[in-house]
Design a protein around this motif. Structure first.
Motif: not given
Ligand code: ZN
Length: 101
Positions: A11-21
């Motif tokens: 499971t992965t979640y979209p990064c709220p910091e950089c939006q790309v990771g």
């Protein structure tokens, strides 16, 4: 039945910091203070961004840890567990990094 439960995709979640990771599950060392004493967990479940390295502690694990600490605090007077070291908790709450005199 193909038994897909054993092949669980990561499971992965979209990064709220950089939006790309993507935040991926990882184990990090967690350090915090709870009830006036240091708490260190060497293998704390967390989510780490593979691009910017942002760390998010696992919410469920945080809740669990908090419940554990709360239990430990309430259970301290019980003789069930061998006492390792007396925890010294100052009677007055720390007001800040420095007190004006
Ligand atoms: Zn990121």
């Amino acid at each position: 039945m193909t038994g897909t439960a054993s092949a669980k995709p990561e499971t992965t979640y979209p990064c709220p910091e950089c939006q790309v990771g993507a935040l991926r599950p990882a184990h990090v060392s967690y350090f915090s203070y709870a009830y006036g004493r240091p708490v260190a967990v060497p293998d704390f479940p967390a989510w780490v961004c593979d691009v910017c390295g942002r760390r998010e502690y696992d919410q469920a694990a945080l809740v669990e840890l908090r419940a554990m600490l709360e239990n430990d605090r309430l259970d301290r007077h019980r003789p069930r567990r061998a006492r390792r070291r007396p925890t010294v908790i100052p009677s007055r709450a720390p007001a800040g990094p420095r007190k004006r005199t």
